[in-house]
Motif scaffolding. Structure first.
Motif, PDB file in Angstrom:
ATOM      1  N   GLU A 169      -5.916  55.220  35.996  1.00 30.49           N
ATOM      2  CA  GLU A 169      -6.478  55.546  34.687  1.00 30.49           C
ATOM      3  C   GLU A 169      -7.971  55.268  34.578  1.00 30.49           C
ATOM      4  N   GLY A 170      -8.522  54.586  35.585  1.00 30.05           N
ATOM      5  CA  GLY A 170      -9.944  54.291  35.552  1.00 30.05           C
ATOM      6  C   GLY A 170     -10.336  53.279  34.499  1.00 30.05           C
ATOM      7  N   VAL A 171      -9.419  52.387  34.116  1.00 29.00           N
ATOM      8  CA  VAL A 171      -9.718  51.376  33.106  1.00 29.00           C
ATOM      9  C   VAL A 171      -9.437  49.991  33.675  1.00 29.00           C
ATOM     10  N   ASP A 219     -11.118  46.515  29.397  1.00 29.11           N
ATOM     11  CA  ASP A 219     -11.163  47.714  28.554  1.00 29.11           C
ATOM     12  C   ASP A 219      -9.969  47.753  27.603  1.00 29.11           C
ATOM     13  N   LEU A 220      -8.822  47.280  28.088  1.00 29.34           N
ATOM     14  CA  LEU A 220      -7.607  47.304  27.272  1.00 29.34           C
ATOM     15  C   LEU A 220      -7.545  46.152  26.283  1.00 29.34           C
ATOM     16  N   GLY A 221      -8.045  44.980  26.682  1.00 28.35           N
ATOM     17  CA  GLY A 221      -7.862  43.772  25.890  1.00 28.35           C
ATOM     18  C   GLY A 221      -6.598  43.053  26.311  1.00 28.35           C
ATOM     19  N   ARG A 222      -6.535  41.775  25.977  1.00 26.21           N
ATOM     20  CA  ARG A 222      -5.469  40.927  26.497  1.00 26.21           C
ATOM     21  C   ARG A 222      -4.077  41.382  26.072  1.00 26.21           C
ATOM     22  N   GLU A 223      -3.885  41.664  24.809  1.00 31.40           N
ATOM     23  CA  GLU A 223      -2.546  42.008  24.320  1.00 31.40           C
ATOM     24  C   GLU A 223      -2.033  43.291  24.961  1.00 31.40           C
ATOM     25  N   ALA A 224      -2.876  44.314  24.977  1.00 28.67           N
ATOM     26  CA  ALA A 224      -2.453  45.590  25.560  1.00 28.67           C
ATOM     27  C   ALA A 224      -2.226  45.456  27.063  1.00 28.67           C
ATOM     28  N   PHE A 225      -3.069  44.648  27.718  1.00 25.49           N
ATOM     29  CA  PHE A 225      -2.912  44.479  29.159  1.00 25.49           C
ATOM     30  C   PHE A 225      -1.604  43.776  29.491  1.00 25.49           C
ATOM     31  N   THR A 226      -1.286  42.711  28.758  1.00 26.60           N
ATOM     32  CA  THR A 226      -0.036  42.002  29.051  1.00 26.60           C
ATOM     33  C   THR A 226       1.176  42.882  28.763  1.00 26.60           C
ATOM     34  N   GLU A 227       1.069  43.772  27.808  1.00 28.59           N
ATOM     35  CA  GLU A 227       2.157  44.727  27.568  1.00 28.59           C
ATOM     36  C   GLU A 227       2.335  45.635  28.783  1.00 28.59           C
ATOM     37  N   ARG A 228       1.222  46.032  29.382  1.00 32.57           N
ATOM     38  CA  ARG A 228       1.297  46.860  30.587  1.00 32.57           C
ATOM     39  C   ARG A 228       1.965  46.093  31.734  1.00 32.57           C
ATOM     40  N   VAL A 229       1.644  44.810  31.831  1.00 32.56           N
ATOM     41  CA  VAL A 229       2.248  44.014  32.903  1.00 32.56           C
ATOM     42  C   VAL A 229       3.755  43.906  32.697  1.00 32.56           C
ATOM     43  N   TRP A 230       4.185  43.679  31.465  1.00 33.40           N
ATOM     44  CA  TRP A 230       5.621  43.620  31.192  1.00 33.40           C
ATOM     45  C   TRP A 230       6.295  44.953  31.538  1.00 33.40           C
ATOM     46  N   SER A 231       5.634  46.056  31.240  1.00 28.04           N
ATOM     47  CA  SER A 231       6.194  47.371  31.573  1.00 28.04           C
ATOM     48  C   SER A 231       6.295  47.538  33.084  1.00 28.04           C
ATOM     49  N   TRP A 232       5.247  47.100  33.778  1.00 30.62           N
ATOM     50  CA  TRP A 232       5.266  47.173  35.235  1.00 30.62           C
ATOM     51  C   TRP A 232       6.393  46.317  35.798  1.00 30.62           C
ATOM     52  N   LYS A 233       6.561  45.123  35.246  1.00 29.22           N
ATOM     53  CA  LYS A 233       7.615  44.229  35.714  1.00 29.22           C
ATOM     54  C   LYS A 233       8.990  44.858  35.501  1.00 29.22           C
ATOM     55  N   ALA A 234       9.185  45.500  34.351  1.00 30.90           N
ATOM     56  CA  ALA A 234      10.475  46.132  34.067  1.00 30.90           C
ATOM     57  C   ALA A 234      10.784  47.245  35.070  1.00 30.90           C
ATOM     58  N   GLU A 235       9.743  47.953  35.505  1.00 30.96           N
ATOM     59  CA  GLU A 235       9.953  49.084  36.408  1.00 30.96           C
ATOM     60  C   GLU A 235      10.063  48.663  37.863  1.00 30.96           C
ATOM     61  N   TYR A 236       9.229  47.700  38.292  1.00 32.79           N
ATOM     62  CA  TYR A 236       9.143  47.369  39.712  1.00 32.79           C
ATOM     63  C   TYR A 236       9.581  45.951  40.055  1.00 32.79           C
ATOM     64  N   GLY A 237       9.731  45.100  39.063  1.00 33.46           N
ATOM     65  CA  GLY A 237       9.933  43.678  39.336  1.00 33.46           C
ATOM     66  C   GLY A 237      11.241  43.334  40.001  1.00 33.46           C
ATOM     67  N   GLY A 238      12.221  44.247  39.939  1.00 28.69           N
ATOM     68  CA  GLY A 238      13.529  43.940  40.523  1.00 28.69           C
ATOM     69  C   GLY A 238      13.746  44.510  41.900  1.00 28.69           C
ATOM     70  N   ARG A 239      12.691  45.053  42.511  1.00 29.71           N
ATOM     71  CA  ARG A 239      12.862  45.692  43.818  1.00 29.71           C
ATOM     72  C   ARG A 239      13.434  44.743  44.858  1.00 29.71           C
ATOM     73  N   ILE A 240      12.871  43.547  44.912  1.00 28.06           N
ATOM     74  CA  ILE A 240      13.272  42.633  45.984  1.00 28.06           C
ATOM     75  C   ILE A 240      14.699  42.125  45.776  1.00 28.06           C
ATOM     76  N   ILE A 241      15.130  42.027  44.520  1.00 29.97           N
ATOM     77  CA  ILE A 241      16.511  41.630  44.253  1.00 29.97           C
ATOM     78  C   ILE A 241      17.467  42.694  44.766  1.00 29.97           C
ATOM     79  N   ASP A 242      17.157  43.968  44.532  1.00 30.30           N
ATOM     80  CA  ASP A 242      17.977  45.057  45.063  1.00 30.30           C
ATOM     81  C   ASP A 242      18.009  45.013  46.587  1.00 30.30           C
ATOM     82  N   GLN A 243      16.875  44.667  47.177  1.00 32.49           N
ATOM     83  CA  GLN A 243      16.804  44.620  48.636  1.00 32.49           C
ATOM     84  C   GLN A 243      17.611  43.454  49.206  1.00 32.49           C
TER      85      GLN A 243
END
Length: 733
Positions: free
Chosen positions: A84-86, A90-114
């Motif tokens: 996104e080039g940001v 640029d996002l600010g703390r609240e918006a950034f941490t929301e992005r991290v939670w979204s990333w965790k929901a999508e990718y955070g369980g990979r190693i458990i599946d493995q």
């Protein structure tokens, strides 16, 4: 795998009256994918859990992941910039941490599946995350409690500063690299104008913050100069010459420049002598206003170049030469670490360390191999304050608020207007230190906590003995009054086949899931255990292929036994000498295997399984079965126990083989391997041993004389022992 999970037995029953056996998995980072170290440690822990589950214990393998503050924030920041080039700012703390939670929901369980693909029977139903609401409650409670006890404090102290992340980082995020710098020798004129003291440094830019020159009290060259002053070049202020035991008179000129704000050893010297600290490099990675005007705002590298040029112009440079040494760099950002004085939150570890030291000294916590216990004790004896705060956005934000000179530390925000919360977050290892009990519901006294704490063993790598193992012992004793685990097993580090560390960036990494695809999870598990030891080991595909051969051999053996009418039934009584011999060998293997598992001798256990299955059961006993010298019922009964013995190491094939035996269902949920009916039989072992010697001699004779295996031989046996099997069976071999 699904059948094991659906059985419900991978979830430990906190209300069971069975004795408990529990392990807390070292929580992998949510950024992570399975690497060979995970595969080895996962196999070790799963083997222990399966062994004790089959032995009748209520087994609980605590499952979860770590939020991994620095690593996760860095991954998400790079993703945002690339896609996104940001930046996070640029996002600010609240918006950034929301992005991290979204990333965790999508990718955070990979190693458990493995882990599941590897066959690891963790309690996935109770999966925990170090930033879950309940876990976060425990983390903040401990911080506040330690603050109220006087252990946690805010102060200016030496830290590893990462200019790339703009944060203090832990020792684990620091890697030492060998670099070649220029060692420059600089003349510091005596204040009286009657001489000079020459010092050598590879960081000339830091001399702008010198507050003393130190010499050894035993160095006669400087005995008359101690107490005098020198004029700091380029700065002009006078600084004292002091005597300190830290100085090595044999190194360089024997005179050491003391820069308390930029070197941890110099910081300690300054504390002993009451010296001031002048910080000339700032947290932004630039020279500060405390440096002379010509150097302010420069990077350290730019400043070093200008300082050397100015010293040369003033005639104060006494030498320049290449100097190779190790330098700390940030593992995450790649920037060169700046040791800086920084205002941070710290924890005084001395009072926490004392009971944790006693726990190892008196044997309540046992290290395997025991040499790591001595390493632990040596480090604990010299423990320093722990820097708890990190200048990040992702993590447990400090429960600290400021209003002017007022400070509020609490699990809830203070009342009133004008309070601002500290933006820093806690070091990831602070929350990880609570892992063995916070995962079980602490601070609530849950049934799981009562049943499964303390855990039985922690299996981990050596590099986190100080960062994690020691801190878990401290926190467990502080908050539950018991050690968090009885044993600490330090497993091997798996290196690349050429001896280098496994790394994607170096091109030396081997993906364990690729090996699973080609050779199977059982083969990888067996190979990893066979190659492990108390030393670092090079990954060997030969060991994995050995495991694959074993899996194939066991599968074919099961088909043969079933076709011959063998069936499960541990009570089958040996009928022949061959039966008695195999039962005796099995009895010894079960006894030795149990001892090896309890002693964490996994390589020896894997080797024992290989020879029991491949050599004794398949290559000898089943050949005797084919020759009519063994009983199918006994072959089935022995196979049942062999499968049970091997199941913790190679669970997939043993479970499948077990399902082929009439009347058997669910090996993982059945029982531990039993000692053979009749126990040890020295007579049968001696008789079959004589046969093995004869056959070995015949095979050697054929090989030496290049006689093919189908060519007939007339053999006369003259032996002082009774050979167990008649001629027909001998011919079949």
């Amino acid at each position: 795998m699904r059948a094991w999970l659906d059985s419900g037995r991978v979830c430990g029953d906190a209300d069971s009256d069975r004795p408990a056996y529990s392990i807390a998995v070292p929580p992998p980072n949510v950024t992570g994918a399975l690497h060979m170290g995970h595969a080895l440690n996962g196999t070790i822990q799963d083997a222990l859990i399966r062994w004790h589950r089959m032995a009748g214990y209520e087994a609980e393998w605590i499952c979860g992941t770590d939020h991994a503050g620095i690593a996760t924030q860095a991954v998400v920041e790079k993703t945002l910039m690339r896609e996104e080039g940001v930046s996070r700012r640029d996002l600010g703390r609240e918006a950034f941490t929301e992005r991290v939670w979204s990333w965790k929901a999508e990718y955070g369980g990979r190693i458990i599946d493995q882990y599941q693909r590897l066959g690891c029977t963790l309690d996935y139903s109770r999966e925990r995350f170090t930033m879950d609401e309940g876990y976060a409650k425990a983390v903040l409670k401990v911080f506040v409690d330690l603050y109220e006890k006087g252990y946690v404090f805010r102060d200016t102290y030496m830290v590893n500063w990462d200019p790339g992340l703009h944060s203090a980082i832990s020792d684990l995020e620091v890697e030492n690299r060998e670099v070649t710098d220029t060692l420059v020798s600089i003349a510091y004129p005596l204040a009286g104008g009657d001489g000079e003291v020459v010092v050598a440094t590879v960081r000339p830019e830091t001399m702008l913050g010198d507050t003393a020159v130190a010499v050894s009290p035993d160095d006669p060259r400087y005995a008359d100069l101690v107490g005098r002053t020198v004029v700091l070049p380029l700065v002009g202020r006078e600084i004292p010459i002091i005597a300190d035991e830290h100085v090595d008179p044999a190194f360089g000129t024997g005179a050491l420049k003391v820069t308390p704000a930029h070197d941890p050893n110099d910081f300690e010297i300054a504390r002993r002598h009451g010296l001031p600290a002048v910080q000339v490099i700032g947290e932004a990675g630039r020279m500060t206003d405390d440096a002379p005007a010509p150097y302010r705002g420069l990077t350290p590298a730019e400043c070093a170049e200008r300082v050397v040029a100015d010293l040369r112009d003033q005639g104060l440079l006494r030498g320049e030469e290449p100097y190779t040494h190790t330098v700390p760099f940030s593992h995450r950002s790649g920037a060169r670490i700046e040791p800086l004085l920084s205002l941070q939150w710290f924890c005084d570890m001395t009072r926490l360390a004392e009971p944790a030291i006693r726990a190892v000294e008196d044997g309540r916590v046992r290290f395997v191999p025991e040499t790591w216990g001595r390493v632990y004790l040596n480090w604990m004896g010299e423990i320093r304050p722990w820097c708890l705060s990190r200048q990040l956005w992702w993590g447990h934000q400090l429960p600290v608020w400021y209003r002017g000179d007022e400070v509020h530390v609490g699990t809830e925000p203070p009342e009133g207007e004008g309070w601002e919360r500290d933006p820093d977050v806690l070091d990831t290892w602070f929350s990880s230190a609570l892992w063995p009990f916070a995962t079980l519901g602490w601070p609530e006294r849950t049934p799981e906590l009562r049943k499964f704490y303390p855990t039985n063993v922690l299996s981990t790598a050596r590099e986190i003995i100080f960062l994690w193992v020691a801190r878990m012992v401290m926190m467990g004793l502080e908050y539950l009054g018991e050690v968090p685990f009885r044993d600490v097993y330090i497993h091997s580090v798996v290196q690349a086949p050429d001896g280098r560390r496994m790394s994607k960036s170096l091109g030396t990494g081997i993906d364990p899931l690729d090996v699973v695809e080609t050779d199977g999870a059982d083969a990888l598990r067996f190979g990893l255990l066979l190659m492990t030891s108390t030393q670092d080991v090079r990954f060997s595909m030969d060991r994995v292929r050995q495991g694959r051969q074993l899996v194939t051999k066991l599968w074919n053996a099961t088909r043969l036994v079933v076709e011959r009418g063998g069936h499960a039934g541990g009570g089958a009584v040996p009928q022949t000498v061959a039966d008695r011999w195999m039962a005796s060998r099995l009895d010894q293997a079960v006894e030795q295997g149990a001892r090896m598992v309890e002693a964490y001798e996994f390589s020896a256990f894997a080797d024992l399984l290989y020879h029991l299955i491949f050599d004794e059961y398949c290559d000898w006993y089943l050949e005797l079965l084919k020759a009519g010298e063994a009983t199918p019922e006994v072959a089935g009964a022995v196979l049942e126990q062999v499968l049970a013995l091997a199941h913790p190491v190679i669970p997939f094939v043993t479970e499948e083989c077990w399902s082929r035996l009439p009347g058997c269902d669910g090996l993982m949920l059945t029982h531990a391997p039993a000692r053979a009916v009749g126990g040890r039989d020295p007579e049968a072992e001696d008789r079959v041993g004589a046969l093995q010697e004869v056959v070995g001699a015949l095979r050697a004779f054929r090989a030496d004389h290049e006689i093919g295996p189908r060519a007939p031989l007339v053999v006369a046996i003259d032996a002082d022992r009774d050979v167990a099997v008649p001629e027909a069976a001998l011919a079949a071999l």
